[in-house]
Design a protein around this motif. Structure first.
Motif, mmCIF file in Angstrom:
data_model
loop_
_atom_site.group_PDB
_atom_site.id
_atom_site.type_symbol
_atom_site.label_atom_id
_atom_site.label_comp_id
_atom_site.label_asym_id
_atom_site.label_seq_id
_atom_site.Cartn_x
_atom_site.Cartn_y
_atom_site.Cartn_z
ATOM 1 N N VAL A 126 16.888 -8.042 3.072
ATOM 2 C CA VAL A 126 15.565 -8.361 2.521
ATOM 3 C C VAL A 126 14.569 -7.254 2.855
ATOM 4 C CG1 VAL A 126 13.585 -9.921 2.759
ATOM 5 C CG2 VAL A 126 15.881 -10.851 2.372
ATOM 6 N N ASP A 127 14.652 -6.721 4.062
ATOM 7 C CA ASP A 127 13.759 -5.624 4.435
ATOM 8 C C ASP A 127 13.985 -4.423 3.513
ATOM 9 O OD1 ASP A 127 11.865 -4.343 6.479
ATOM 10 O OD2 ASP A 127 13.561 -2.957 6.523
ATOM 11 N N PHE A 128 15.244 -4.082 3.264
ATOM 12 C CA PHE A 128 15.561 -2.961 2.382
ATOM 13 C C PHE A 128 15.075 -3.252 0.962
ATOM 14 C CE2 PHE A 128 18.259 -0.583 -0.519
ATOM 15 C CZ PHE A 128 18.224 0.690 0.017
ATOM 16 N N TYR A 129 15.293 -4.464 0.510
ATOM 17 C CA TYR A 129 14.833 -4.885 -0.814
ATOM 18 C C TYR A 129 13.312 -4.701 -0.929
ATOM 19 C CZ TYR A 129 13.669 -8.111 -4.662
ATOM 20 O OH TYR A 129 13.161 -8.672 -5.810
ATOM 21 N N CYS A 130 12.591 -5.170 0.071
ATOM 22 C CA CYS A 130 11.124 -5.095 0.045
ATOM 23 C C CYS A 130 10.635 -3.657 0.065
ATOM 24 C CB CYS A 130 10.531 -5.859 1.222
ATOM 25 S SG CYS A 130 10.771 -7.642 1.152
ATOM 26 N N ALA A 179 5.378 -8.625 -0.777
ATOM 27 C CA ALA A 179 4.469 -7.470 -0.809
ATOM 28 C C ALA A 179 3.242 -7.710 0.052
ATOM 29 C CB ALA A 179 4.059 -7.171 -2.251
ATOM 30 N N ASN A 180 2.975 -8.991 0.332
ATOM 31 C CA ASN A 180 1.858 -9.358 1.201
ATOM 32 C C ASN A 180 2.333 -9.763 2.592
ATOM 33 O OD1 ASN A 180 -0.490 -9.181 -0.666
ATOM 34 N ND2 ASN A 180 0.716 -10.659 -1.834
ATOM 35 N N GLY A 181 3.580 -9.420 2.905
ATOM 36 C CA GLY A 181 4.106 -9.602 4.250
ATOM 37 C C GLY A 181 4.778 -10.935 4.524
ATOM 38 N N VAL A 182 4.920 -11.783 3.501
ATOM 39 C CA VAL A 182 5.551 -13.096 3.687
ATOM 40 C C VAL A 182 6.934 -13.058 3.029
ATOM 41 C CG1 VAL A 182 5.384 -15.570 3.273
ATOM 42 C CG2 VAL A 182 3.303 -14.220 3.649
ATOM 43 N N THR A 183 7.980 -13.044 3.835
ATOM 44 C CA THR A 183 9.337 -12.861 3.306
ATOM 45 C C THR A 183 10.216 -14.110 3.402
ATOM 46 O OG1 THR A 183 10.119 -12.012 5.454
ATOM 47 C CG2 THR A 183 9.316 -10.386 3.849
ATOM 48 N N ASP A 184 9.682 -15.221 3.901
ATOM 49 C CA ASP A 184 10.504 -16.422 4.106
ATOM 50 C C ASP A 184 11.156 -16.905 2.807
ATOM 51 O OD1 ASP A 184 9.651 -16.248 6.680
ATOM 52 O OD2 ASP A 184 8.369 -18.024 6.651
ATOM 53 N N TYR A 185 10.386 -16.965 1.747
ATOM 54 C CA TYR A 185 10.883 -17.450 0.460
ATOM 55 C C TYR A 185 11.998 -16.534 -0.055
ATOM 56 C CZ TYR A 185 10.443 -19.526 -4.262
ATOM 57 O OH TYR A 185 10.661 -20.158 -5.466
ATOM 58 N N LEU A 186 11.785 -15.231 0.083
ATOM 59 C CA LEU A 186 12.764 -14.253 -0.369
ATOM 60 C C LEU A 186 14.066 -14.389 0.427
ATOM 61 C CD1 LEU A 186 12.871 -12.021 -2.507
ATOM 62 C CD2 LEU A 186 12.102 -10.411 -0.754
ATOM 63 N N LYS A 187 13.947 -14.571 1.714
ATOM 64 C CA LYS A 187 15.142 -14.752 2.543
ATOM 65 C C LYS A 187 15.906 -16.009 2.143
ATOM 66 C CE LYS A 187 13.441 -12.260 6.606
ATOM 67 N NZ LYS A 187 12.993 -12.355 8.019
ATOM 68 N N ASP A 188 15.180 -17.075 1.856
ATOM 69 C CA ASP A 188 15.842 -18.320 1.433
ATOM 70 C C ASP A 188 16.599 -18.109 0.123
ATOM 71 O OD1 ASP A 188 14.925 -19.713 3.625
ATOM 72 O OD2 ASP A 188 13.214 -20.623 2.573
#
Length: 199
Positions: A126-130, A179-188
């Protein structure tokens, strides 16, 4: 192609938002239809027979050139204009090369995320994706290039993913949140979408 840019400086035909292309098509709708047809065929071909396996920054650029080389002269080359989309401001064009180099150095320093537990792999993925999304290195075709590369990276780690099974609206919302620093949804989303190859 709904980017916020200055079309006078963005490789578009004068007075239009249609990208200059090898077919000399000046209608954005017609160009988009042709681009979709060509790249869908290219994605299918590449998925069946991946051409690159170095997982370095040139690999990423080569995928873009493979997908878009029949359409644009600049395929595989970094963008030269600043861009934003749906409120997300991407990296300044002058910083793209350095940011991409750093991003892929980290990927390879991390051994392509191999050997990690699943949750750790998803975190790194997810970090790489972002990061690659926020760099947005190309003038057009970033998402398609990214998905093809990431599918190959996932396969390298013994997993499978089918991006067509991911709800595009949910992925877009999650990507904007990230993009606003909230990655929980993306990880799920990715925890659900990434499967073991034996599953």
């Amino acid at each position: 192609m709904s980017y916020s840019i200055d079309t006078l400086k963005s490789d578009c035909y004068e007075g239009t938002s249609c990208l200059i292309n090898k077919f000399d098509i000046k209608d954005e709708v017609i160009l988009k239809e042709l681009e979709t047809t060509i790249t869908l065929n290219k994605i299918t071909e590449y998925s069946l027979n991946p051409l690159y396996d170095s997982f370095d920054v040139q690999h990423y650029k080569n995928i873009h050139r493979y997908l878009f080389g029949d359409i644009y002269d600049w395929a595989g080359e970094y963008r030269t204009v600043d861009m934003s989309k749906k409120g997300t401001i991407f990296a300044e064009a002058e910083n793209v090369e350095k940011l991409m180099s750093n991003c892929f150095k980290r990927l390879n320093d991390k051994n392509l995320f191999q050997g990690l537990k699943f949750d750790e792999f998803v975190d790194e993925f997810v970090d790489f994706y972002c990061v690659t999304n926020m760099i947005h290195p190309f003038r057009e075709g970033n998402g398609r290039t990214q998905r093809l590369f990431l599918t190959q990276l996932i396969n390298k780690n013994g997993y499978d993913i089918d991006f067509s099974e991911i709800d595009t609206d949910e992925l877009l919302i999650a990507t904007i949140q990230s993009a606003n620093g909230v990655t929980d949804y993306l990880k799920d989303i990715f925890k659900y979408a990434i499967k073991n190859k034996t599953a």
